[in-house]
Design an enzyme around this catalytic site. Structure first.
Site, short mmCIF file in Angstrom:
data_model
loop_
_atom_site.label_atom_id
_atom_site.label_comp_id
_atom_site.label_asym_id
_atom_site.label_seq_id
_atom_site.Cartn_x
_atom_site.Cartn_y
_atom_site.Cartn_z
N ARG A 170 34.97 42.52 31.11
CA ARG A 170 33.58 42.21 31.44
C ARG A 170 32.92 43.33 32.25
O ARG A 170 31.79 43.19 32.71
CB ARG A 170 33.49 40.88 32.19
N ARG A 174 27.08 50.84 29.79
CA ARG A 174 25.81 50.94 29.06
C ARG A 174 25.47 52.39 28.75
O ARG A 174 25.64 53.26 29.60
CB ARG A 174 24.67 50.34 29.89
N ARG A 247 45.35 36.95 45.21
CA ARG A 247 45.03 38.07 46.08
C ARG A 247 44.13 37.55 47.19
O ARG A 247 43.28 36.69 46.97
CB ARG A 247 44.31 39.18 45.30
N ARG A 278 35.83 48.29 49.52
CA ARG A 278 34.39 48.52 49.55
C ARG A 278 33.85 48.22 50.93
O ARG A 278 34.51 47.58 51.76
CB ARG A 278 33.67 47.69 48.50
N GLU A 304 36.24 45.72 53.38
CA GLU A 304 37.10 44.75 52.71
C GLU A 304 38.45 45.38 52.38
O GLU A 304 38.51 46.45 51.78
CB GLU A 304 36.44 44.22 51.43
N TYR A 352 39.24 32.16 38.14
CA TYR A 352 38.28 33.06 38.76
C TYR A 352 36.89 32.65 38.28
O TYR A 352 36.51 32.90 37.14
CB TYR A 352 38.57 34.51 38.37
N ASP A 354 32.71 32.58 38.68
CA ASP A 354 31.45 32.99 39.29
C ASP A 354 30.75 31.74 39.80
O ASP A 354 31.03 30.62 39.36
CB ASP A 354 30.57 33.72 38.27
#
Length: 374
Positions: A170, A174, A247, A278, A304, A352, A354
């Site tokens: 995913r 582009r 994780r 990040r 993080e 997982y 969203d």
């Protein structure tokens, strides 16, 4: 007695509780944390809504879900455009023409596509069998080595050759200059923060915080006709089939006496040597303004660090490899045999999710469970 005991005051539990109350059911919500909103909890620090459990950007193509959440919050126009930092070299995420130009000096989509195809062929990949091969097929060897490999191995704690290909499928790639990370019609951040949005979902519903359901399960079960359980499915069954792997993430958050640290909400550190994955600068989710539209003089950042989950840590990302998927399937059989308990959400379904998928799943449960019982 209540009709429903909802274990967990995150999005899944809050949506179900809200709809159950509308359907005329009695509901009690409990959570072991001292706050509602689960992992989307935001707390106010120096006038900034800080995402305590990691950055959450709401995005969806599901109009039903978008209309639903807009009952409880107004969403701003935030667009997720993270930046990748590789030893001080900055690249656009998602991977687009800005990325390809910075990496190879190409100018046209045709040049970029040809470069990726040449590197894929040179790697000898036909059908990708792991994350490394999938990533090279999508973006070529150079981008994989600089912008994917180090970050991914820090995040998952495993070599990319040992990770399944679907994790990276995913990834947005582009051949345009579109910097919007998500392919979503609707996205943004709730004005006032996620905690305020969830609080509106839970209006008029009794919520008890700091309550551990599993520590006194029999007593809690005794006061409810049905339980909606959003905790970890393996914990519910006392890890009887072994622990599912996750994780976890550790955050180092600090307030800085300056107005701008990195100029973007999210910067990913993609080299293997930098210990964090990040840095989030929370004020940029709301354009650096307070509730009155004034510029904020300070900033809050969070580094993080990804780690292997162990008991006592917060589980974040399920490790959906073959071993864990098979183990979850066995736990699912146990769950399906429970007569008065419904398992849902990220931990209850070992998935997982969203945020929009969590809400969609909760609404589907509401239709099955509440409509049938009216």
């Amino acid at each position: 007695m209540v009709d429903y005991l909802v274990v967990g005051a995150g999005l899944y539990g809050a949506v179900f509780a809200c709809e159950a109350k509308k359907a005329g059911k009695s509901v009690l919500v409990i959570d072991r944390r001292p706050n509602i909103a689960g992992n989307v909890y935001t707390e106010d620090i120096e006038g900034i809504h800080v995402h305590k459990y990691g950055a959450h950007i709401f995005h969806t193509n599901n109009r039903k879900v978008w209309d639903y959440v807009n009952q409880f919050a107004e969403f701003n126009r935030f667009t997720n455009s993270p930046v990748a930092n590789y030893h001080g070299e900055l690249y656009s995420l998602p991977f687009n023409m800005y990325t390809f130009n910075r990496m190879w000096g190409v100018v046209t989509p045709q040049e970029a596509a040809a470069k990726i195809e040449k590197q894929r062929k040179n790697a000898g990949i036909t059908v990708p069998t792991n994350l490394e091969e999938q990533a090279i097929s999508l973006v070529g060897t150079d981008i994989y080595e600089k912008l994917v490999k180090g970050y991914t191995e820090k995040q998952w704690g495993r070599p990319c050759t040992e990770l399944p290909a679907f994790i990276i499928r995913r990834l947005p790639v582009r051949l345009t200059f579109d910097n919007n990370y998500f392919n979503a019609l609707y996205q943004g951040i709730p004005v006032g923060g996620y905690t305020e949005m969830v609080a509106r979902m839970l209006e008029g519903i009794e919520v008890r915080l700091g309550e551990d359901y599993l520590a006194d399960k029999a007593a809690w079960d005794g006061i409810a006709k049905k339980v909606i359980y959003t905790g970890a499915i393996d914990a519910y069954f006392g890890y009887s089939l072994g622990a599912l792997e996750y994780r976890s993430v550790r955050f180092e958050t600090e307030v800085l006496d300056q107005p701008n640290f990195q100029g973007n909400a999210a910067v990913n550190y993609t080299d293997r040597e930098t210990p964090w994955t990040r840095i989030i600068e929370h004020k940029w989710f709301e354009f650096g303004k307070d509730a009155d539209g004034n510029d904020l003089p300070k900033t809050v950042i969070s580094r993080e660090y990804s780690s292997e989950w162990k008991p006592g840590d917060e589980p974040y990302y399920p490790v959906n490899d073959e071993k864990n998927s098979n183990r979850y399937a066995e736990y699912r059989k146990l769950a399906d045999a429970e007569q008065t308990v419904i398992f849902g959400g990220r931990l209850g379904e070992y998935k997982y999710y969203d945020m929009d998928a969590v809400i969609a799943s909760a609404l589907e449960l509401c239709e099955r469970e509440l409509c049938r019982r009216r």
